[in-house]
Design a protein around this motif. Structure first.
Motif, PDB file in Angstrom:
ATOM      1  N   ILE A 158       1.186  -1.301  -0.616  1.00 45.84           N
ATOM      2  CA  ILE A 158      -0.087  -0.076  -0.184  1.00 45.84           C
ATOM      3  C   ILE A 158       1.017   1.208   0.085  1.00 45.84           C
ATOM      4  CG2 ILE A 158      -1.519   1.861   1.231  1.00 45.84           C
ATOM      5  CD1 ILE A 158      -3.095  -1.268   2.196  1.00 45.84           C
ATOM      6  N   LYS A 159       1.873   1.140   1.032  1.00 42.11           N
ATOM      7  CA  LYS A 159       2.291   2.314   0.758  1.00 42.11           C
ATOM      8  C   LYS A 159       3.658   2.323  -0.543  1.00 42.11           C
ATOM      9  CE  LYS A 159       6.449   4.226   3.820  1.00 42.11           C
ATOM     10  NZ  LYS A 159       7.256   3.538   4.601  1.00 42.11           N
ATOM     11  N   GLU A 160       3.981   1.244  -1.195  1.00 40.45           N
ATOM     12  CA  GLU A 160       4.875   1.479  -2.111  1.00 40.45           C
ATOM     13  C   GLU A 160       3.706   2.031  -3.567  1.00 40.45           C
ATOM     14  OE1 GLU A 160       7.310  -0.804  -2.136  1.00 40.45           O
ATOM     15  OE2 GLU A 160       8.924  -0.164  -0.576  1.00 40.45           O
ATOM     16  N   LYS A 161       2.484   1.675  -3.751  1.00 39.20           N
ATOM     17  CA  LYS A 161       1.275   1.553  -3.944  1.00 39.20           C
ATOM     18  C   LYS A 161       1.493   0.412  -5.321  1.00 39.20           C
ATOM     19  CE  LYS A 161       1.061   7.094  -3.900  1.00 39.20           C
ATOM     20  NZ  LYS A 161      -0.581   6.779  -3.833  1.00 39.20           N
ATOM     21  N   ARG A 162       1.570  -0.748  -4.743  1.00 39.29           N
ATOM     22  CA  ARG A 162       1.480  -2.167  -5.425  1.00 39.29           C
ATOM     23  C   ARG A 162       1.016  -2.510  -5.674  1.00 39.29           C
ATOM     24  NH1 ARG A 162       7.335  -2.342  -4.345  1.00 39.29           N
ATOM     25  NH2 ARG A 162       6.644  -3.328  -2.603  1.00 39.29           N
ATOM     26  N   ILE A 163       0.248  -3.343  -6.720  1.00 37.13           N
ATOM     27  CA  ILE A 163      -0.665  -3.749  -6.894  1.00 37.13           C
ATOM     28  C   ILE A 163      -0.107  -5.536  -7.138  1.00 37.13           C
ATOM     29  CG2 ILE A 163      -2.574  -4.729  -7.977  1.00 37.13           C
ATOM     30  CD1 ILE A 163      -3.542  -2.974  -7.210  1.00 37.13           C
ATOM     31  N   ARG A 164       0.123  -6.493  -6.002  1.00 40.96           N
ATOM     32  CA  ARG A 164       0.508  -7.680  -6.358  1.00 40.96           C
ATOM     33  C   ARG A 164       0.097  -9.173  -5.596  1.00 40.96           C
ATOM     34  NH1 ARG A 164       4.455  -9.735  -2.179  1.00 40.96           N
ATOM     35  NH2 ARG A 164       4.329  -8.613  -0.621  1.00 40.96           N
ATOM     36  N   ILE A 165       0.482 -10.262  -6.193  1.00 41.58           N
ATOM     37  CA  ILE A 165      -0.351 -10.909  -6.626  1.00 41.58           C
ATOM     38  C   ILE A 165       0.510 -11.983  -5.506  1.00 41.58           C
ATOM     39  CG2 ILE A 165      -1.929 -12.357  -8.174  1.00 41.58           C
ATOM     40  CD1 ILE A 165       1.175 -12.600  -9.368  1.00 41.58           C
ATOM     41  N   LEU A 166      -0.519 -12.929  -4.639  1.00 42.69           N
ATOM     42  CA  LEU A 166       0.042 -13.541  -3.407  1.00 42.69           C
ATOM     43  C   LEU A 166       0.883 -14.977  -3.304  1.00 42.69           C
ATOM     44  CD1 LEU A 166      -3.022 -12.914  -1.953  1.00 42.69           C
ATOM     45  CD2 LEU A 166      -0.872 -13.088  -0.419  1.00 42.69           C
ATOM     46  N   HIS A 167       1.034 -15.455  -5.186  1.00 37.70           N
ATOM     47  CA  HIS A 167       1.683 -16.702  -5.953  1.00 37.70           C
ATOM     48  C   HIS A 167       1.663 -16.631  -7.055  1.00 37.70           C
ATOM     49  CE1 HIS A 167      -1.846 -18.673  -6.544  1.00 37.70           C
ATOM     50  NE2 HIS A 167      -2.120 -18.562  -5.411  1.00 37.70           N
ATOM     51  N   ASN A 168       1.972 -17.370  -7.818  1.00 36.44           N
ATOM     52  CA  ASN A 168       2.719 -17.597  -9.452  1.00 36.44           C
ATOM     53  C   ASN A 168       1.657 -17.998 -10.359  1.00 36.44           C
ATOM     54  OD1 ASN A 168       5.204 -15.690  -9.054  1.00 36.44           O
ATOM     55  ND2 ASN A 168       6.328 -16.746  -9.071  1.00 36.44           N
ATOM     56  N   LEU A 169       0.976 -18.969  -9.555  1.00 39.17           N
ATOM     57  CA  LEU A 169      -0.697 -19.705 -10.175  1.00 39.17           C
ATOM     58  C   LEU A 169      -1.164 -18.579 -10.226  1.00 39.17           C
ATOM     59  CD1 LEU A 169       0.915 -23.310  -9.726  1.00 39.17           C
ATOM     60  CD2 LEU A 169       0.944 -21.767 -11.645  1.00 39.17           C
ATOM     61  N   SER A 170      -1.335 -17.499  -8.935  1.00 40.79           N
ATOM     62  CA  SER A 170      -2.731 -16.508  -8.770  1.00 40.79           C
ATOM     63  C   SER A 170      -3.296 -16.637 -10.329  1.00 40.79           C
ATOM     64  CB  SER A 170      -2.268 -15.710  -8.494  1.00 40.79           C
ATOM     65  OG  SER A 170      -3.343 -14.758  -7.806  1.00 40.79           O
ATOM     66  N   PHE A 171      -3.265 -16.157 -11.763  1.00 40.87           N
ATOM     67  CA  PHE A 171      -3.881 -15.559 -12.851  1.00 40.87           C
ATOM     68  C   PHE A 171      -3.824 -17.272 -13.039  1.00 40.87           C
ATOM     69  CE2 PHE A 171      -0.978 -11.951 -12.569  1.00 40.87           C
ATOM     70  CZ  PHE A 171      -2.326 -10.529 -12.101  1.00 40.87           C
ATOM     71  N   VAL A 172      -3.501 -18.157 -13.345  1.00 47.21           N
ATOM     72  CA  VAL A 172      -3.766 -19.901 -13.523  1.00 47.21           C
ATOM     73  C   VAL A 172      -5.399 -20.080 -13.478  1.00 47.21           C
ATOM     74  CG1 VAL A 172      -3.038 -21.795 -14.990  1.00 47.21           C
ATOM     75  CG2 VAL A 172      -1.436 -19.461 -14.778  1.00 47.21           C
ATOM     76  N   GLU A 173      -4.959 -19.912 -11.837  1.00 50.00           N
ATOM     77  CA  GLU A 173      -6.084 -20.175 -11.179  1.00 50.00           C
ATOM     78  C   GLU A 173      -7.570 -19.540 -10.967  1.00 50.00           C
ATOM     79  OE1 GLU A 173      -4.293 -20.629  -6.551  1.00 50.00           O
ATOM     80  OE2 GLU A 173      -6.102 -19.802  -6.224  1.00 50.00           O
ATOM     81  N   ASP A 174      -7.449 -18.564 -11.117  1.00 48.41           N
ATOM     82  CA  ASP A 174      -8.226 -17.396 -11.501  1.00 48.41           C
ATOM     83  C   ASP A 174      -8.305 -16.516 -12.058  1.00 48.41           C
ATOM     84  OD1 ASP A 174     -10.459 -15.782 -11.498  1.00 48.41           O
ATOM     85  OD2 ASP A 174     -10.800 -16.311  -8.883  1.00 48.41           O
ATOM     86  N   PRO A 175      -8.384 -16.581 -13.682  1.00 50.61           N
ATOM     87  CA  PRO A 175      -7.862 -15.262 -14.724  1.00 50.61           C
ATOM     88  C   PRO A 175      -8.749 -14.040 -14.292  1.00 50.61           C
ATOM     89  CG  PRO A 175      -8.430 -16.963 -15.968  1.00 50.61           C
ATOM     90  CD  PRO A 175      -9.119 -17.764 -14.492  1.00 50.61           C
ATOM     91  N   THR A 176     -10.268 -13.976 -13.607  1.00 50.94           N
ATOM     92  CA  THR A 176     -10.745 -12.227 -13.612  1.00 50.94           C
ATOM     93  C   THR A 176      -9.463 -12.100 -12.817  1.00 50.94           C
ATOM     94  OG1 THR A 176     -11.445 -13.321 -11.785  1.00 50.94           O
ATOM     95  CG2 THR A 176     -12.586 -14.189 -13.885  1.00 50.94           C
ATOM     96  N   ARG A 177      -8.934 -12.568 -12.267  1.00 52.57           N
ATOM     97  CA  ARG A 177      -8.025 -11.720 -11.814  1.00 52.57           C
ATOM     98  C   ARG A 177      -7.262 -10.761 -13.047  1.00 52.57           C
ATOM     99  NH1 ARG A 177      -5.736 -16.343  -7.736  1.00 52.57           N
ATOM    100  NH2 ARG A 177      -7.718 -17.030  -5.984  1.00 52.57           N
ATOM    101  N   VAL A 178      -7.091 -11.006 -13.170  1.00 50.49           N
ATOM    102  CA  VAL A 178      -6.474 -10.385 -14.229  1.00 50.49           C
ATOM    103  C   VAL A 178      -6.779  -8.814 -13.887  1.00 50.49           C
ATOM    104  CG1 VAL A 178      -5.602  -9.666 -16.774  1.00 50.49           C
ATOM    105  CG2 VAL A 178      -4.958 -11.725 -15.368  1.00 50.49           C
ATOM    106  N   PHE A 179      -8.179  -8.869 -14.626  1.00 47.20           N
ATOM    107  CA  PHE A 179      -9.103  -7.651 -14.364  1.00 47.20           C
ATOM    108  C   PHE A 179      -9.415  -6.437 -13.318  1.00 47.20           C
ATOM    109  CE2 PHE A 179     -11.383 -10.273 -18.171  1.00 47.20           C
ATOM    110  CZ  PHE A 179     -10.887  -8.712 -19.668  1.00 47.20           C
ATOM    111  N   ARG A 180      -9.243  -7.901 -11.887  1.00 42.96           N
ATOM    112  CA  ARG A 180      -9.160  -6.697 -11.097  1.00 42.96           C
ATOM    113  C   ARG A 180      -7.858  -6.176 -11.051  1.00 42.96           C
ATOM    114  NH1 ARG A 180     -12.746  -8.940  -7.616  1.00 42.96           N
ATOM    115  NH2 ARG A 180     -12.227  -8.107  -5.828  1.00 42.96           N
TER     116      ARG A 180
END
Ligand code: ATP
Length: 430
Positions: A158-180
């Motif tokens: 939040i301080k560094e104003k960054r959107i970061r996933i929690l693990h590398n398979l996050s978008f494979v697990e749920d591609p809608t997260r790309v839009f989010r």
């Protein structure tokens, strides 16, 4: 171990007394049932960002549904439960809602009562979320009420104003997260982190979107279009090559940015002029995006997004009615009030605003604005009953006479009810 710190003073500063009291009560009741309890997600994120958010998401370490039932009864509220997911929504008599989730069951099979196990059940619940900024939790149990609990370095992001996933398979697990990711990036003026960006590219490369259900794509896309200013996110979607997930035929043509900007201006104008008229803002952006797509592409978009019939009709039918009205305006201005009314009254407000957005012609915009502000609410004082009293038998002539009387009224030749009656009688005689 999570990073922890008390944020009770920020809570007192930012939250209403009602919300604070509610959170305290939730903490006390859950505690009396032997459950750990947290408020989590967007609510906490927005508290730290000092943005208003009344969506209270609670996670119970224990039986979420049991808690929700007991709490709702105590507060005189209703609940809806989804036992498959262990979730409930508590609905208070004034309509206020609180979501209650259960920290995942499988973790209760771990040896009971160890402090690590207690923290890890909420940790695993938070680990399933989309981005670090949504993984913050505030403890609500009386002991430690108001303790911010940060397992995944969310405060740093939040301080560094960054959107970061929690693990590398996050978008494979749920591609809608790309839009989010794009939605949050643009809403908060953050940047998608480097690794997360790579993973988006990777997801596009692997074509993980192919299997993604249309309803879910539509849901996320619509949420983006509902943002205060969706234009930067729309452009980001194009630039990342994501629009083709919806349809390769939706193009970033030369006029698009101007038209989207115009849509934003037109919406701001509408907000100012018609504060009481609710409209679906996303519809105007959606139609503007599709303005150069033909009927075939529109049909395919509707199919891809699994649009409900009314939304399908919007892009495959209504949009073309709006286009016809636009063509008519192009060739028929200046027009009489009655002609404007006849052409524009079948179109709902969203379609009129859409025409204004895609039209570069000031005369057309003025005509629509004149219709919306001066003409569309004009109606007759007389009705069918008055014609009956004149001795006319009910039939198709009724609507014809009423239409003509309205046209005369719109064109300014009738002042009051007597004028309308006289006009209708004259018309009938003729
Ligand atoms: P908004 O402010 O747009 O309402 P939000 O994050 O506050 O966004 P929701 O979109 O309703 O609210 O999501 C609630 C929580 O559920 C989020 O905080 C997020 O952690 C989680 N969540 C939602 N969608 C996903 C997803 N696709 N994958 C993982 N977690 C998700």
């Amino acid at each position: 171990y999570p990073k922890q710190k008390p944020i009770i003073s920020l809570m007192r500063e930012r939250l209403s007394q009602e919300i604070l009291d509610l959170l305290k009560k939730i903490g006390e009741v859950a505690d009396s049932m032997g459950f750990g309890v947290y408020v989590v997600g967007g609510f906490v994120r927005d508290l730290l960002l000092r943005r208003k958010n009344d969506d209270v998401d609670i996670v119970i370490e224990g039986e979420g549904i049991t808690f929700a039932k007991a709490f709702a009864e105590m507060m005189g509220a209703r609940i809806n439960t989804y036992s498959k997911f262990g979730t409930s929504v508590i609905i208070f008599p004034d309509g206020f809602k609180v979501d209650v989730a259960t920290a995942r069951m499988e973790y209760y099979t771990a040896p009971a009562a160890l402090p690590e196990v207690e923290t890890s059940s909420i940790k695993l619940d938070l680990y399933r979320r989309d981005f670090t900024i949504n993984t913050l939790a505030i403890r609500l149990s009386p002991e430690g009420f108001g303790t911010l609990t940060d397992f995944f370095n969310a405060q740093r992001d939040i301080k560094e104003k960054r959107i970061r996933i929690l693990h590398n398979l996050s978008f494979v697990e749920d591609p809608t997260r790309v839009f989010r990711a794009i939605k949050f990036e643009q809403r908060f003026g953050f940047t998608i982190g480097k690794v997360t960006r790579e993973m988006i590219k990777n997801a596009i490369h692997l074509d993980v979107f192919r299997e993604l259900g249309g309803l879910r794509v539509f849901n996320e896309f619509r949420q983006i279009l509902e943002e205060e200013n969706p234009i930067p996110a729309i452009l980001r979607i194009f630039d990342l090559g994501l629009m083709k997930i919806i349809h390769p035929g939706i193009e970033k043509h030369n006029d698009l940015i101007d038209q989207l900007d115009e849509a934003k201006k037109v919406l701001a104008w509408h907000d100012l002029m018609y504060t009481d008229e609710p409209i679906e803002r996303w519809v105007i952006y959606f139609l503007t995006l599709l303005s150069q797509c033909d009927r075939e592409i529109s049909e395919e978009v509707a199919k891809r997004l699994m649009l409900a019939p009314k939304h399908k009709k919007l892009i495959t039918g209504d949009r073309f009615h709006a286009r016809n009205a636009y063509t008519w305006l192009t060739y028929s201005l200046p027009a009489t009030n009655s002609d404007l009314h006849r052409k524009l009254s079948p179109l709902r407000a969203e379609l009129l605003l859409y025409i204004m957005a895609v039209s570069a012609n000031e005369e057309i915009k003025k005509a629509i604005s004149h219709y919306m502000s001066q003409l569309r609410h004009i109606s007759l004082s007389i009705m069918g009953r008055d014609l009956k009293e004149m001795g006319l038998k009910p039939g198709p002539l009724y609507s014809r006479i009423l239409e003509e009387t309205l046209a005369a009224k719109l064109d300014g030749t009738l002042d009051d009810r007597d004028d309308e009656l006289a006009f209708a009688a004259r018309y009938l005689q003729e």
